[in-house]
Design an enzyme around this catalytic site. Sequence first.
Site, PDB file in Angstrom:
ATOM      1  N   ASP A  39      -4.517  -3.379   6.791  1.00  0.00           N
ATOM      2  CA  ASP A  39      -4.650  -3.562   5.352  1.00  0.00           C
ATOM      3  C   ASP A  39      -6.093  -3.199   5.006  1.00  0.00           C
ATOM      4  OD1 ASP A  39      -4.823  -4.407   2.737  1.00  0.00           O
ATOM      5  OD2 ASP A  39      -4.745  -6.546   3.225  1.00  0.00           O
ATOM      6  N   LYS A 103     -12.839   1.861  -1.837  1.00  0.00           N
ATOM      7  CA  LYS A 103     -11.419   2.097  -2.099  1.00  0.00           C
ATOM      8  C   LYS A 103     -11.142   2.443  -3.565  1.00  0.00           C
ATOM      9  CE  LYS A 103      -7.019  -0.357  -1.588  1.00  0.00           C
ATOM     10  NZ  LYS A 103      -6.427  -1.591  -1.035  1.00  0.00           N
ATOM     11  N   GLU A 210       1.344  -2.329  -0.745  1.00  0.00           N
ATOM     12  CA  GLU A 210       0.927  -3.693  -0.404  1.00  0.00           C
ATOM     13  C   GLU A 210       1.982  -4.752  -0.743  1.00  0.00           C
ATOM     14  OE1 GLU A 210      -2.880  -3.640  -2.292  1.00  0.00           O
ATOM     15  OE2 GLU A 210      -3.760  -2.470  -0.674  1.00  0.00           O
ATOM     16  N   ASP A 233      -0.363 -10.440  -6.295  1.00  0.00           N
ATOM     17  CA  ASP A 233      -1.396 -10.181  -5.297  1.00  0.00           C
ATOM     18  C   ASP A 233      -2.757 -10.364  -5.963  1.00  0.00           C
ATOM     19  OD1 ASP A 233      -3.063  -9.283  -3.360  1.00  0.00           O
ATOM     20  OD2 ASP A 233      -2.241  -7.256  -3.245  1.00  0.00           O
TER      21      ASP A 233
END
Length: 272
Positions: A39, A103, A210, A233
């Site tokens: 991850d 990211k 994810e 999330d």
Amino acid sequence: MGSAKGSLLGVGIVVVLLAGWFAQKYGLPPPPPKIAGIDLGTTYSSIGIYHAVTGETTIIPDDIGKKSVPSVVAFLPNGTVIIGTRAVEQQEHNPKRTIYDAKRFIGRNFEKDNKDFLADQKRYPFKINLDTEGKAFFEIPLDFGVKNVYPEEIGSLIVEYLRTAAGKQLGVTLSQVVISCPAEFNEKQRNFTAKAAQIAGMEVRRVISEPTAAALAYGLHKKQGVENVVVVDLGGGTLDVSVLWLQGGVFVTQAMAGNNRLGEEHGSRQGH
Ligand SMILES: *[C@@H]1O[C@H](CO)[C@@H](O)[C@H](O)[C@H]1NC(C)=O
Ligand SMILES: *[C@@H]1O[C@H](CO)[C@@H](O)[C@H](O)[C@H]1NC(C)=O
């Protein structure tokens, strides 16, 4: 093509199960895990291993015991690279060479006058620039000149760090990876997420979203009567809500929404 791939994967799993059965029957050690799950998060990253024999998944801590490794990569003036908690610890004294949030830029192209990009350029203590294609990169001043580093290269250094730490602990070389990315990542962002792992020398078996990874981790694909799953999330820098529909053992993303700029004054955005 999907079904051919599916059956190939099926054969692989049967072989691993058989190996496990043989091992138990004849007292051989179980086959060492070879596929890692990574991850690669905006603020934290982690690596897990699926044990085919027991069906268990374990998250492997790094050499200082952290299961969540800060997604931070620092460079010392002489070029030495520092990753994770150690990079955070020296951040204050080395802000221009300590890269985080990479990211947010991976696999994206920006116009020179893009408002969000210009705001980011001001906001971060390190220097971000655009190449001729509009790809963002970080300019890191080193003793021997400026080093240009792309977001996927920052990602690859984190992948390499996780892979090495986990491999050392398990006594194996982890060569294959399933890597997760946000549900709203487009094809190109997924591609560059995969590229991060490839630069680190890993073969990418799959890039999964994810929320799907989270639903799989909770075993929801094996539960009776599960049809729709809402995954919330709340990450260090992002909030994503997705609705998944379980269809024949496969999760199909139905809808998503999120705000990938927590703590800032940007509005929410709708996924596609
Ligand atoms: C680079 O600099 C750091 C900090 O000054 C030092 O600890 C390290 O040994 C140096 N590495 C090399 C390869 O010179
Ligand atoms: C993704 O990567 C593959 C192989 O590396 C390449 O052929 C393809 O064009 C890439 N797609 C995009 C959208 O960048």
